[in-house]
Design a protein around this motif. Structure first.
Motif, PDB file in Angstrom:
ATOM      1  N   LYS A 106       0.827  -1.200   0.000  1.00 41.30           N
ATOM      2  CA  LYS A 106       0.000   0.000   0.000  1.00 41.30           C
ATOM      3  C   LYS A 106       0.865   1.255   0.000  1.00 41.30           C
ATOM      4  CE  LYS A 106      -3.335   2.666   2.621  1.00 41.30           C
ATOM      5  NZ  LYS A 106      -4.063   2.850   3.882  1.00 41.30           N
TER       6      LYS A 106
ATOM      7  N   ALA B  50     -15.669  -5.533   0.844  1.00 47.65           N
ATOM      8  CA  ALA B  50     -14.286  -5.859   1.167  1.00 47.65           C
ATOM      9  C   ALA B  50     -13.695  -6.822   0.143  1.00 47.65           C
ATOM     10  CB  ALA B  50     -14.213  -6.482   2.550  1.00 47.65           C
TER      11      ALA B  50
ATOM     12  N   PRO C 174      -3.516  -7.712   3.334  1.00 45.49           N
ATOM     13  CA  PRO C 174      -3.321  -6.358   2.805  1.00 45.49           C
ATOM     14  C   PRO C 174      -2.401  -6.269   1.589  1.00 45.49           C
ATOM     15  CG  PRO C 174      -3.350  -6.276   5.181  1.00 45.49           C
ATOM     16  CD  PRO C 174      -3.443  -7.735   4.810  1.00 45.49           C
TER      17      PRO C 174
ATOM     18  N   LEU D  64      -4.223  -7.591  -1.400  1.00 46.79           N
ATOM     19  CA  LEU D  64      -5.339  -6.679  -1.631  1.00 46.79           C
ATOM     20  C   LEU D  64      -4.877  -5.404  -2.341  1.00 46.79           C
ATOM     21  CD1 LEU D  64      -7.617  -5.681   1.383  1.00 46.79           C
ATOM     22  CD2 LEU D  64      -6.982  -4.061  -0.384  1.00 46.79           C
ATOM     23  N   TRP D  65      -3.850  -4.759  -1.801  1.00 45.21           N
ATOM     24  CA  TRP D  65      -3.409  -3.485  -2.378  1.00 45.21           C
ATOM     25  C   TRP D  65      -2.725  -3.674  -3.719  1.00 45.21           C
ATOM     26  CZ3 TRP D  65      -5.039   1.196  -1.404  1.00 45.21           C
ATOM     27  CH2 TRP D  65      -5.678   1.435  -0.183  1.00 45.21           C
TER      28      TRP D  65
ATOM     29  N   THR E   5      -9.561   1.876   0.621  1.00 47.28           N
ATOM     30  CA  THR E   5     -10.344   0.840   1.306  1.00 47.28           C
ATOM     31  C   THR E   5     -10.042   0.873   2.793  1.00 47.28           C
ATOM     32  OG1 THR E   5     -10.808  -1.521   1.498  1.00 47.28           O
ATOM     33  CG2 THR E   5      -8.577  -0.922   0.848  1.00 47.28           C
TER      34      THR E   5
ATOM     35  N   GLU F 244     -10.182  -1.848   4.292  1.00 44.40           N
ATOM     36  CA  GLU F 244      -9.657  -3.216   4.365  1.00 44.40           C
ATOM     37  C   GLU F 244     -10.596  -4.206   5.045  1.00 44.40           C
ATOM     38  OE1 GLU F 244      -5.554  -3.448   5.628  1.00 44.40           O
ATOM     39  OE2 GLU F 244      -4.929  -1.823   4.312  1.00 44.40           O
ATOM     40  N   HIS F 245     -11.833  -3.783   5.372  1.00 42.93           N
ATOM     41  CA  HIS F 245     -12.751  -4.803   5.895  1.00 42.93           C
ATOM     42  C   HIS F 245     -14.194  -4.642   5.416  1.00 42.93           C
ATOM     43  CE1 HIS F 245     -12.971  -1.572   8.944  1.00 42.93           C
ATOM     44  NE2 HIS F 245     -14.252  -1.876   8.935  1.00 42.93           N
TER      45      HIS F 245
ATOM     46  N   THR G 250     -14.651  -0.719  -0.264  1.00 45.33           N
ATOM     47  CA  THR G 250     -13.552  -0.477  -1.202  1.00 45.33           C
ATOM     48  C   THR G 250     -14.049   0.493  -2.273  1.00 45.33           C
ATOM     49  OG1 THR G 250     -12.918  -2.781  -0.868  1.00 45.33           O
ATOM     50  CG2 THR G 250     -11.822  -1.589  -2.649  1.00 45.33           C
TER      51      THR G 250
END
Lengths: 399, 399
Positions: free
Chosen positions: A84, A211, A216, A219-220, A248, A250-251, A254
């Protein structure tokens, strides 16, 4: 952790580790192999050597200088080697102080860094810097004194690096507390959002969904690549994208946010056809035959045929909804985990339609506020100070 | 002329000549020197040799073939070596028939011409075509059989050539009378103009002014170059120009017409600044200082600073009026004679504002009508015929 009355959970990055909380402080316990230098089995096997190296090189006042640098990088948002942030790890900060001596000297050096900077504390590449440049294809290279094959700054992205350089330049010209302890952006009200959007005359478009279920870094990584794909999609269909940003918590929420010159385009668009000499001439002419009523041309410019034809998507909303609703956007470059999340439901929101989400999610509200400012909050405060003092501004100009 | 009861006037091109009218037919009497081939004193000294050459090579049926080709080129608007047309002279048409034998064979050859075609009837460059290509930098080259240093097709512009090639291809596929005798475009009413503009969703912008006082070749040369300059001006300021065209009746009204994706742009525009590494960093930041209220950023993308700043001209009308009112537009590339005409007064008209002029000037009305069609009238009729016969359209597709 149980002995210390803490909670804990087993987590996984490249390898398993335990994350715990003791008295509100997060403590990670990361196991590693006792490996000989160069014979690493996992990514974390170097860590004991790093600790040892830093302990042998830094002490007393120097450690405060490290703390200053870490606080500075944190304040301007470039601290962390995670995907991130794409920024500076703690070890990198420590080595910068080892190399340059103290905080100010580090900033002075950084303000003179160029597009490809190589720092070689161990002197492994003395006289062979070209080799290091070839080996490490990163904007910033700091050769690990513990392992000459590793760039400690490998995670630093060009933009993060440039933000650090910009902050260094500004701090040296006028040091302010704001670099270490930036305030939060101003929270927007429905009224102020509306006013700011109107005064800008550009269009905000957000793809909003739930989400993304991944750690992370995954995700990022996927969010950033998805953002690039969708930006390219919009540009391919004729929209001018000024900025694009992912957000986001993150949970739960987004958002992929785009700022467009205009979210609605003209009914007709210019379309370049083949040269009259080309094999494609008849194909083009016959394809155009059925669409004559809704179009203009063909005419010749240079040696090519041109026509004006109706756009398939005039409204960016139609475009995004069309491509995302099928398979979550896989076909246009949305990455797997993101496409799954989009597949579970998404909305395309335009301008003031963002307010509903902003009104219930304070962090998202602040994100939009900072996005509309368009500059990091530390720079905003710094510029206000610079502006307050006109002579200083002239001074800046003069140099 | 007086003996024949005609009117006459002395005129000037490169050299003086007399233009007269006898029984409604225009007759030019152009004097020339009796020169040896190669020792030309004026541009017209070759003419007697041209006449002699053609007389010796063409007779009877061949002359009808020449008449067909001339009528064809006239019909599709590419007849004439004047600057306005940039097309085929009578002599060029004659030589094409000499070279290819008849009208149809000429069209067959033309439909296969490429980007640089060289026709060398006299065989002067046999085995040295590369030399001819280098010597004559024109899209079509026909070496004058009377003078190997001259390209008879020098006046033919790439676009005119390509229109001729396109017409040749279409005629060979489906010959129609329309190529020789095209109808006029449909005259627009105020209502039909309005309807067509609305359905297209693009913007027409016209710079309208009086006569440019110069002979036609000078006038059109300057108009074309002015059109290019103003197109570049509009594009530099962020407007997307789809098409640009000049029109004049050569005595009272001149119009430079632009079709834009949009004549009004967003309030803010994206502006790329210098890299953070650059010397320009502080200049850029301090310049941006005073404009902060009305702008966004700066932020970093890649290694560069970016900002969004207010446009100086949002409306194309403001832009054109600003630059044309000062010196007729000399500073932005408007040519001398055109700038003089603009200096005597001009208007910038948008969309339906064109109607006033169209309602009093029938030719201008037809020009706008054809411009909105966007294709030559012969091609419009030809495509309608092709569309009427669906099998034929499929046939076109299949080849």
């Amino acid at each position: 952790f149980e002995d210390l009355r803490g909670r804990w959970i087993e987590r996984y990055a490249d390898h398993p580790y335990v994350e715990g909380w003791i008295d509100g402080i997060r403590v990670d316990v990361v196991p590693c192999y006792r490996a000989e230098p160069g014979k690493w089995l996992t990514a974390v096997d170097r860590t004991p050597y790093h600790t040892e190296y830093i302990k042998s090189r830094l002490s007393g006042e120097a450690l405060d200088q490290v703390r200053l640098l870490k606080k500075f990088t944190k304040g301007i948002g470039v601290y962390g080697a995670d995907i991130k942030t794409g920024g500076f790890s703690g070890y990198l900060c420590e080595l910068l102080i080892v190399n340059y001596g103290d905080f100010i000297k580090t900033l002075e050096a950084a303000s003179k860094w160029g597009r490809r900077t190589i720092i070689d504390i161990g002197g492994y590449y003395r006289g062979r810097l070209g080799e290091a440049k070839k080996k490490f294809q990163h904007p910033l290279v700091l050769v690990d004194p513990v392992d000459s094959n590793r760039n400690v700054a490998a995670a630093v992205r060009l933009e993060t690096l440039c933000n650090f350089i910009m902050a260094s330049k500004c701090f040296l010209r006028k040091p302010l507390r704001v670099f270490f302890d930036p305030p939060k952006p101003v929270k927007l009200t429905e009224e102020s959002l509306k006013r700011r959007l109107e005064s800008r005359g550009l269009d905000l478009v957000a793809v909003s969904f739930g989400a993304v279920e991944a750690v992370p870094d995954v995700l990022w990584g996927q969010l950033y690549r998805t953002l690039d794909s969708l930006r390219a999609l919009l540009e391919n269909w004729g929209f001018k994208v000024y900025r694009a940003k992912a957000w986001t918590d993150e949970h739960g929420l987004t958002v992929l946010l785009f700022e467009l010159e205009s979210s609605i385009l003209s009914r007709l668009k210019l379309h370049m056809g083949p040269p009259v000499f080309s094999e494609e001439f008849w194909n083009f002419l016959s394809k155009h035959l059925g669409k004559r009523a809704a179009s203009t041309g063909p005419w010749i410019e240079g040696d090519r045929l041109f026509v004006e034809v109706e756009r398939r998507f005039r409204d960016v909303k139609d475009l995004l909804e069309y491509f995302l609703k099928v398979d979550g956007g896989i076909s246009v470059g949305v990455r797997g985990k993101v496409a799954e999340a989009i597949g579970r439901g998404f909305k395309v929101l335009k301008n003031t339609e963002l307010w509903n989400t902003m009104s219930v999610n304070a962090d998202f509200n602040l994100f939009i506020s900072e996005f509309l400012d368009g500059l990091p909050i530390w720079l905003k405060v710094w510029l206000e100070e610079a502006e307050a003092n006109f002579d200083e501004a002239r001074d800046v100009k003069a140099r």
